[in-house]
Design an enzyme around this catalytic site. Structure first.
Site, PDB file in Angstrom:
ATOM      1  N   HIS A 179      -8.311  -0.402  -0.183  1.00  0.00           N
ATOM      2  CA  HIS A 179      -7.249  -1.734  -0.196  1.00  0.00           C
ATOM      3  C   HIS A 179      -8.093  -2.919  -0.512  1.00  0.00           C
ATOM      4  O   HIS A 179      -9.087  -3.078  -0.060  1.00  0.00           O
ATOM      5  CB  HIS A 179      -6.458  -1.994   0.890  1.00  0.00           C
ATOM      6  CG  HIS A 179      -5.747  -0.725   1.471  1.00  0.00           C
ATOM      7  ND1 HIS A 179      -4.442  -0.601   1.786  1.00  0.00           N
ATOM      8  CD2 HIS A 179      -6.291   0.267   2.145  1.00  0.00           C
ATOM      9  CE1 HIS A 179      -4.036   0.288   2.656  1.00  0.00           C
ATOM     10  NE2 HIS A 179      -5.201   0.975   2.910  1.00  0.00           N
ATOM     11  N   HIS A 218      -5.261  -1.394  -4.983  1.00  0.00           N
ATOM     12  CA  HIS A 218      -5.570  -0.146  -4.330  1.00  0.00           C
ATOM     13  C   HIS A 218      -6.378   0.812  -5.285  1.00  0.00           C
ATOM     14  O   HIS A 218      -5.987   0.769  -6.333  1.00  0.00           O
ATOM     15  CB  HIS A 218      -4.454   0.536  -3.935  1.00  0.00           C
ATOM     16  CG  HIS A 218      -3.763  -0.213  -2.768  1.00  0.00           C
ATOM     17  ND1 HIS A 218      -2.682  -1.181  -3.038  1.00  0.00           N
ATOM     18  CD2 HIS A 218      -4.015  -0.436  -1.319  1.00  0.00           C
ATOM     19  CE1 HIS A 218      -2.332  -1.665  -1.851  1.00  0.00           C
ATOM     20  NE2 HIS A 218      -2.873  -1.216  -0.759  1.00  0.00           N
ATOM     21  N   CYS A 227       0.725  -1.326  -0.055  1.00  0.00           N
ATOM     22  CA  CYS A 227       0.098   0.021  -0.087  1.00  0.00           C
ATOM     23  C   CYS A 227       0.756   1.330  -0.077  1.00  0.00           C
ATOM     24  O   CYS A 227       0.462   2.309  -0.809  1.00  0.00           O
ATOM     25  CB  CYS A 227      -1.093  -0.115   1.023  1.00  0.00           C
ATOM     26  SG  CYS A 227      -0.667  -1.259   2.621  1.00  0.00           S
ATOM     27  N   GLN A 232       0.909 -11.271  -2.995  1.00  0.00           N
ATOM     28  CA  GLN A 232      -0.488 -10.855  -2.835  1.00  0.00           C
ATOM     29  C   GLN A 232      -0.819 -10.683  -4.217  1.00  0.00           C
ATOM     30  O   GLN A 232      -0.212  -9.861  -4.953  1.00  0.00           O
ATOM     31  CB  GLN A 232      -0.576  -9.715  -1.997  1.00  0.00           C
ATOM     32  CG  GLN A 232      -0.308 -10.229  -0.419  1.00  0.00           C
ATOM     33  CD  GLN A 232      -0.454  -8.752   0.431  1.00  0.00           C
ATOM     34  OE1 GLN A 232      -0.070  -7.647   0.235  1.00  0.00           O
ATOM     35  NE2 GLN A 232      -1.337  -8.912   1.360  1.00  0.00           N
ATOM     36  N   ASP A 274      -2.521  -8.117  -4.770  1.00  0.00           N
ATOM     37  CA  ASP A 274      -2.680  -6.553  -4.193  1.00  0.00           C
ATOM     38  C   ASP A 274      -3.345  -5.883  -5.180  1.00  0.00           C
ATOM     39  O   ASP A 274      -2.986  -5.705  -6.199  1.00  0.00           O
ATOM     40  CB  ASP A 274      -1.377  -6.053  -3.620  1.00  0.00           C
ATOM     41  CG  ASP A 274      -1.601  -5.350  -2.118  1.00  0.00           C
ATOM     42  OD1 ASP A 274      -2.733  -5.131  -2.025  1.00  0.00           O
ATOM     43  OD2 ASP A 274      -0.430  -4.980  -1.676  1.00  0.00           O
ATOM     44  N   ARG A 323       6.879 -11.291   5.527  1.00  0.00           N
ATOM     45  CA  ARG A 323       6.454 -11.096   6.915  1.00  0.00           C
ATOM     46  C   ARG A 323       7.090 -12.351   8.000  1.00  0.00           C
ATOM     47  O   ARG A 323       7.097 -13.268   7.724  1.00  0.00           O
ATOM     48  CB  ARG A 323       4.872 -11.386   7.018  1.00  0.00           C
ATOM     49  CG  ARG A 323       4.211 -10.320   6.145  1.00  0.00           C
ATOM     50  CD  ARG A 323       2.775 -10.503   6.232  1.00  0.00           C
ATOM     51  NE  ARG A 323       2.224  -9.290   5.420  1.00  0.00           N
ATOM     52  CZ  ARG A 323       0.964  -9.387   5.152  1.00  0.00           C
ATOM     53  NH1 ARG A 323      -0.059 -10.295   5.548  1.00  0.00           N
ATOM     54  NH2 ARG A 323       0.161  -8.349   4.380  1.00  0.00           N
ATOM     55  N   LYS A 330     -12.686  -3.318   7.501  1.00  0.00           N
ATOM     56  CA  LYS A 330     -12.522  -3.851   6.056  1.00  0.00           C
ATOM     57  C   LYS A 330     -13.782  -4.866   6.231  1.00  0.00           C
ATOM     58  O   LYS A 330     -14.237  -5.633   7.028  1.00  0.00           O
ATOM     59  CB  LYS A 330     -11.214  -4.788   6.222  1.00  0.00           C
ATOM     60  CG  LYS A 330     -11.144  -5.786   7.382  1.00  0.00           C
ATOM     61  CD  LYS A 330      -9.646  -6.510   7.242  1.00  0.00           C
ATOM     62  CE  LYS A 330      -9.542  -7.530   8.351  1.00  0.00           C
ATOM     63  NZ  LYS A 330      -8.068  -8.120   8.312  1.00  0.00           N
TER      64      LYS A 330
END
Length: 638
Positions: free
Chosen positions: A510, A384, A333, A380, A382, A362, A464
């Protein structure tokens, strides 16, 4: 006069205060007998709870969704009671409810054995049959500490000393056993009829590896024997479907100590990964996303500014390079905000939708890692969305429709939506959180979707929506998310030029569908027990020869199918055809194409499926059409 409002809206009047159990009895003897707990103004309470003021009251029975929590909490106490009877030297610590069951941690120097587990479970059933009444008592803090120290339960005393001074402390007693607990609990041990102890494990006191190791006993509990048996059957089935075993059997991936929590993808596994990536990439193009790539190593100052270092720092890998500190990105992000900030953005340019297949790291605890399901290096899907306030609901609705379409293509039709609200550890003002939570809830309502509330489980930067998949044996997997964030764009100084020429901060959504490729592949392998839909199968068709006279024909057909986009191979080994069929059936190849002299002469193939169906002899063109039809269906069952 006390007025009690029942769930159907009707009211009952009573001349004085009375317990939940007495209210249940006033409604009917059957309800009184079935009562496990109650709700008073929405709060879950014991049946002994005294209702003193006008209130909305409902009776919790085994038909109620809250029943399992009460039963499992009470069964954890039953476990502790049994342990104290059989092993008086053991000290009790904590015993919470977890998904599908409970556990209780004990300090016991010898340690428990599997044989002990059998004895403890037998004693638990004996105690349940005794039908001890469960009573609740409020106790002062000092008295509670002194009480447990006198019993030799130093861990309980330590727990109490760590609680807020103003917290009300309660003890629950059943027979001679007394435990500290907030409750609620069932009215008597006889209500506990379906449970099983499942395994032993070690656990550090308070989860700190610097503390002493405790003995943890896990168990499961249900409202009835039938539900318990079904759960145990599902657990057995889940063990057969373990994606780690499937990954090894199908030569998909492996892990090794030199790279803990990081996947070594083999050729077959990488085919699945690439098929998923190509599929979702095309979907994102159709939904007007711009695919980008951002760095994996970023200056620590950006992570501090975004709030990740303060909230997420313990799970991040950091390093020193050229007298500066950097961190491997745990998510994309902040980097996507940097791309958004390049150039001047107008309100007319919004929404801007970025997508990235971002490699993230992580620092998961070694004991928490579990195959593909929990790794240290992950990719991910991912994304946005930067938008203005008025676009939130439309963008949210469009994403939800995309996500549900994708899940259907992978064979998941049962989806549970949950709205996770502000956690204790968070950034942003309460006003922003109020606004963000309302906006997400309203977008779900306008889309006509039912959802549950998960209080306190939002991301640190915003609430979320979680999307939970139900697999073929009833397990729920949380994969996709849609998170609303007012804070990060503001913290990272992102802006656009509004219609009135002022600078305004965009809203940031997100979103992810798979969550991570690794975990989603693990879920798929267990859902399908390795027998993936044809479009995902590493090898979609295998040519099997009966004798070496068909070798050239088999290679020719395999080559033809490959040119048509089919992942085909040939098995020309000098083995019996039955052996080959069994081997490739176990390898989960969807189509087994057997060729003998007759097939070679007539330019046909004999088609078998991995399920054992014999589809007969067909032409090559018919075979191709059959495979392509299965590929086009993807994983849809409708």
């Amino acid at each position: 006069m006390l007025v009690v409002t029942l769930p159907d809206g009707s009211e009952k009047q009573f001349p004085k205060a009375l317990t939940v159990a007495e209210i249940a009895a006033s409604i009917g003897a059957g309800l009184a007998k079935a009562a496990l707990a109650g709700r008073v103004n929405g709060k879950l309470v014991d049946t002994s709870y005294l209702v003193e003021d006008n209130a909305a009251v409902s009776i919790v029975t085994d038909k109620d969704s809250a029943a399992l929590e009460v039963i499992r909490h009470s069964t954890a106490h039953l476990l502790a009671q049994a342990v104290k009877i059989l092993f008086p030297d053991a000290q009790v610590t904590i015993g919470p409810v977890i998904e599908n069951g409970f556990y209780y941690d004990f300090a016991y120097e010898r340690g428990f054995t599997p044989e002990d587990l059998v004895r403890i479970e037998e004693k638990m059933y004996e105690l349940a049959k005794e039908d001890f009444k469960v009573t609740r008592t409020v106790i002062l803090r000092a008295e509670a500490i002194a009480f447990f120290r006198k019993l030799g339960e130093k861990y309980k005393a330590e727990i109490i000393e760590g609680l807020p001074v103003d917290e009300t402390l309660t003890l629950y007693q059943q027979g001679d056993f007394i435990d500290l607990c907030r409750g609620p609990h069932v009215p008597s041990t006889g209500k506990l009829t379906a449970f099983k102890l499942t395994k032993l494990a070690g656990a550090y006191w308070r989860g700190d590896s610097n503390n002493e190791m405790l003995q943890r006993i896990y168990g499961t509990a249900w409202t009835d024997k039938k539900s318990l048996e079904q759960y145990l059957k599902n657990v057995e089935e889940a063990e057969k479907r373990d994606h780690r075993k499937i990954g090894k059997n199908l030569d998909l991936f492996h892990f090794q100590e030199e790279a803990p929590g990081m996947v070594f993808w083999h050729g077959n596994g990488w085919v699945i990964y690439q098929q998923m990536k190509q599929y979702i990439s095309q979907k994102l193009i159709e939904h007007n996303y711009e695919e980008i790539v951002t760095p994996q190593v970023v200056d620590l100052e950006l992570w501090k500014k975004s709030g990740h270092w303060d909230m997420f720092g313990e799970e991040m890998f950091s390093m020193d390079v050229d007298d500066k500190k950097y961190a491997l990105k745990p998510m994309s992000c902040p980097c996507h905000v940097q791309v958004f900030k390049q150039g001047l953005r107008s309100y007319r340019d919004l929404p801007v939708r970025f997508a990235e297949f971002g490699c993230c790291h992580r620092n998961e605890l070694s004991g928490a890692m579990h195959g593909l399901m929990r790794v240290r290096q992950l990719v991910q899907d991912d994304g946005h969305i930067f938008c203005i306030e008025d676009q939130i609901q439309k963008e949210g609705f469009n994403f939800i429709q995309l996500l549900l379409e994708v899940y259907r293509d992978f064979g998941f039709n049962e989806i549970v939506l949950k709205l996770a609200t502000r956690p204790t550890k968070r950034i942003g003002t309460d006003e922003l959180w109020d606004h963000a939570e309302h906006a997400l809830a309203e977008s779900l309502r306008q889309a006509g979707l039912q959802f549950e509330i998960k209080a306190g489980e939002g991301a640190f930067y915003g609430p979320k929506i979680e999307f939970h998949l139900k697999d073929c044996i009833g397990r729920m997997w949380q994969c996709g998310t849609l998170q609303l964030d007012y804070s990060m764009p503001q913290r990272l100084e992102a802006y656009y030029i509004a219609e009135d020429s002022s600078k305004k901060t965009p809203v940031m959504l997100h979103r992810a569908i798979f969550g991570s490729f690794e975990r989603f592949i693990g879920i798929l392998l267990e859902h399908y027990a390795g027998k993936l839909p044809v479009w995902l199968a590493p090898v979609q068709a295998i040519l099997l020869t009966i004798t070496d006279r068909q070798d050239d024909y088999a290679k020719e057909i395999a080559s033809f199918l490959k040119k048509q986009g089919i992942r085909a191979k040939s098995d020309l080994r000098n083995e019996k055809i039955g052996y080959k069929i069994r081997e490739h059936t176990l390898a989960c190849v969807p189509y087994l194409l057997v060729v003998g002299d007759r097939e070679a002469e007539t330019r046909t193939v004999s088609v078998r499926t991995q399920q054992g169906a014999d589809l007969g002899i067909v032409s090559i063109e018919e075979c191709l059409a059959l495979i392509n039809k299965a590929i086009a269906k993807r994983g849809r069952v409708d």
